[in-house]
Design an enzyme around this catalytic site. Structure first.
Site, short mmCIF file in Angstrom:
data_model
loop_
_atom_site.label_atom_id
_atom_site.label_comp_id
_atom_site.label_asym_id
_atom_site.label_seq_id
_atom_site.Cartn_x
_atom_site.Cartn_y
_atom_site.Cartn_z
N HIS A 110 35.43 -27.24 36.02
CA HIS A 110 35.54 -25.85 35.59
C HIS A 110 37.01 -25.59 35.29
O HIS A 110 37.83 -26.50 35.38
CB HIS A 110 35.00 -24.88 36.65
CG HIS A 110 35.73 -24.89 37.95
ND1 HIS A 110 35.75 -25.98 38.80
CD2 HIS A 110 36.49 -23.94 38.56
CE1 HIS A 110 36.47 -25.70 39.87
NE2 HIS A 110 36.94 -24.47 39.75
N HIS A 112 39.28 -23.25 36.62
CA HIS A 112 40.22 -22.66 37.57
C HIS A 112 41.57 -23.37 37.43
O HIS A 112 41.61 -24.60 37.24
CB HIS A 112 39.70 -22.81 39.00
CG HIS A 112 39.24 -21.53 39.61
ND1 HIS A 112 38.24 -21.48 40.56
CD2 HIS A 112 39.65 -20.24 39.45
CE1 HIS A 112 38.05 -20.22 40.94
NE2 HIS A 112 38.89 -19.46 40.28
N ASP A 114 43.83 -24.48 39.44
CA ASP A 114 44.18 -25.64 40.28
C ASP A 114 43.45 -26.91 39.86
O ASP A 114 43.80 -28.00 40.33
CB ASP A 114 43.91 -25.33 41.76
CG ASP A 114 42.46 -24.99 42.05
OD1 ASP A 114 41.90 -24.13 41.35
OD2 ASP A 114 41.87 -25.57 42.98
N HIS A 115 42.48 -26.80 38.96
CA HIS A 115 41.75 -27.98 38.49
C HIS A 115 42.26 -28.49 37.14
O HIS A 115 41.82 -29.54 36.69
CB HIS A 115 40.26 -27.66 38.40
CG HIS A 115 39.62 -27.46 39.72
ND1 HIS A 115 38.77 -28.38 40.30
CD2 HIS A 115 39.71 -26.44 40.61
CE1 HIS A 115 38.36 -27.93 41.48
NE2 HIS A 115 38.93 -26.76 41.68
N HIS A 209 29.45 -21.26 41.00
CA HIS A 209 30.80 -20.90 41.44
C HIS A 209 31.17 -19.52 40.88
O HIS A 209 32.29 -19.27 40.47
CB HIS A 209 31.77 -21.97 40.94
CG HIS A 209 33.13 -21.95 41.56
ND1 HIS A 209 33.34 -21.75 42.90
CD2 HIS A 209 34.38 -22.11 41.01
CE1 HIS A 209 34.64 -21.80 43.15
NE2 HIS A 209 35.29 -22.00 42.01
N ASP A 232 33.36 -27.31 42.43
CA ASP A 232 33.44 -26.14 43.31
C ASP A 232 32.11 -25.38 43.23
O ASP A 232 31.67 -25.00 42.14
CB ASP A 232 34.58 -25.22 42.88
CG ASP A 232 35.93 -25.73 43.32
OD1 ASP A 232 36.00 -26.89 43.76
OD2 ASP A 232 36.92 -24.99 43.21
N HIS A 307 39.01 -31.18 48.23
CA HIS A 307 39.32 -29.77 47.92
C HIS A 307 39.36 -28.98 49.23
O HIS A 307 38.65 -28.00 49.42
CB HIS A 307 38.26 -29.20 46.97
CG HIS A 307 38.67 -27.89 46.32
ND1 HIS A 307 38.62 -26.70 46.98
CD2 HIS A 307 39.13 -27.61 45.08
CE1 HIS A 307 39.00 -25.73 46.17
NE2 HIS A 307 39.34 -26.26 45.01
#
Length: 357
Positions: A110, A112, A114-115, A209, A232, A307
């Site tokens: 996805h 986000h 931080d990914h 998510h 996630d 994670h």
């Protein structure tokens, strides 16, 4: 006895003195040896036939001195597949002896921050270290095109600088950046094959998510071995279904009680915005116990937590973080740490664990 002690002391002092006196020469030799070892190290080439999973980042957006942002590497037949690419993960790849130039594709669960916040660095290092003449394939749900186009634009000047400095033969322009390969699940389906080549099959499946959508997990299959990455998500039957006897289930985890402790601390400190964030995040993640229940339902042979939320600065906290998980799943559970390597030899049942850091 006193003479022996005095002699030993003099020997130690002599050694210290020599080390200080010849520090430059010793340093030069140490550096040369370290460089030779690092440059000749070929983890990917030395791995046997099968599927190998390395944690290049087991952390989250919360600061953690021991963990980079979310990133898993899958090595198959000399090819490197990266699942998510958090901050610091590309540097970890180098430290682990995994050449980013070998990256076959990047898969995103996805979007986000931080990914994806290591994408630019991965694109650059793959180009510089791999001599590629085509950009990095970025396999992800629909919407990835905007992200890849934005990064290509952001790095456009840097690309030209490097070509001008090193030459087109070393840094071919056609290999710079990334190329989006978006996918959308067919009507009425919640999974689909997104890569199939040389006996390697990668299947994406939908996860939950919300409000982030789309969000997916991935299953890798090769020569009788299988690995599933949850992405996630909240606890979801779809993850267990995707596993269905998988060898390795790499599942995201959040300890809600520990996050609650953070929420209380922020409340006392008067940091209202962070209080709200800490109150919100447990509702779209999975607890260690829930992940263990998913592993049991999916008949996973091994469960790996990644994670990690919140950060665990002390190993002494690991047992508290994982409390109750052992009771929910009777297979081996591993609290993921950066550098861990899990090897699944082709057409066998064993799972071998090592460390690349």
């Amino acid at each position: 006895m006193k003479k022996l002690g005095l002699g030993l002391l003099l020997l130690i002092l002599f050694g210290i003195g020599a080390a200080l006196l010849f520090q430059e020469q010793i340093g030069e030799r140490l550096f040369a040896g370290a460089v030779e070892t690092a440059v000749t190290r070929d983890v990917i080439g030395d791995l046997p036939d099968g599927m190998h999973v390395a944690l290049c980042g087991s952390g989250s957006p919360l600061p953690d001195p021991t963990r980079a942002g979310p990133c898993s590497a899958v090595i198959i037949d000399g090819k490197l597949f990266i699942v998510d690419i958090g901050g610091g993960a590309v540097r970890n790849l180098g430290l682990m002896g995994l050449n980013p130039g070998a990256t076959e594709a990047l898969l995103l669960t996805h979007f986000h921050s931080d990914h994806i916040d290591g994408m630019g660095e991965l694109m650059l290092q793959r180009w510089a270290g791999g001599g590629r003449d085509a950009p990095l394939p970025v396999i992800a749900p629909e919407g990835v095109e905007v992200i890849v186009d934005g990064l290509n634009a952001a790095y456009a000047a840097d690309v030209q600088y490097r070509i001008a400095h090193h030459g087109e033969a070393t840094m071919p322009a056609s290999g710079a950046g990334g190329a989006a390969q978006p996918f959308t699940f067919p009507e009425g389906q919640d999974q689909m094959v997104v890569y199939e080549k040389d006996g390697i099959r990668i299947t994406a499946f939908s996860v939950a998510h919300k409000p982030i959508a789309p969000a997916v997990g991935y299953r890798f299959d090769y020569k009788g071995r299988s690995v599933v990455f949850s992405g996630d998500t909240v606890k979801l039957p779809a993850v267990a279904k995707a596993c269905s006897g998988c060898d390795l289930l790499v599942h995201e985890v959040l300890n809600a009680k520990m996050v609650g402790t953070l929420e209380t601390a922020f409340e006392k400190a008067g940091r209202k915005r962070l209080v709200k964030i800490m109150a919100d995040i447990p509702d779209y993640h999975t607890t260690p116990v829930e992940a263990a229940e998913t592993a049991k339902a999916g008949k996973a042979k091994m469960l790996v937590f990644s994670h990690i939320v919140p950060a665990l600065p002390l190993g002494y906290l690991d047992a508290y973080f994982m409390k109750g998980a052992d009771a929910a799943y009777d297979g081996p559970i591993v609290l993921g740490k950066d550098g861990m390597l899990f090897s699944l030899p082709a057409n066998k049942d064993s799972i071998e664990q090592g460390d690349l850091l």
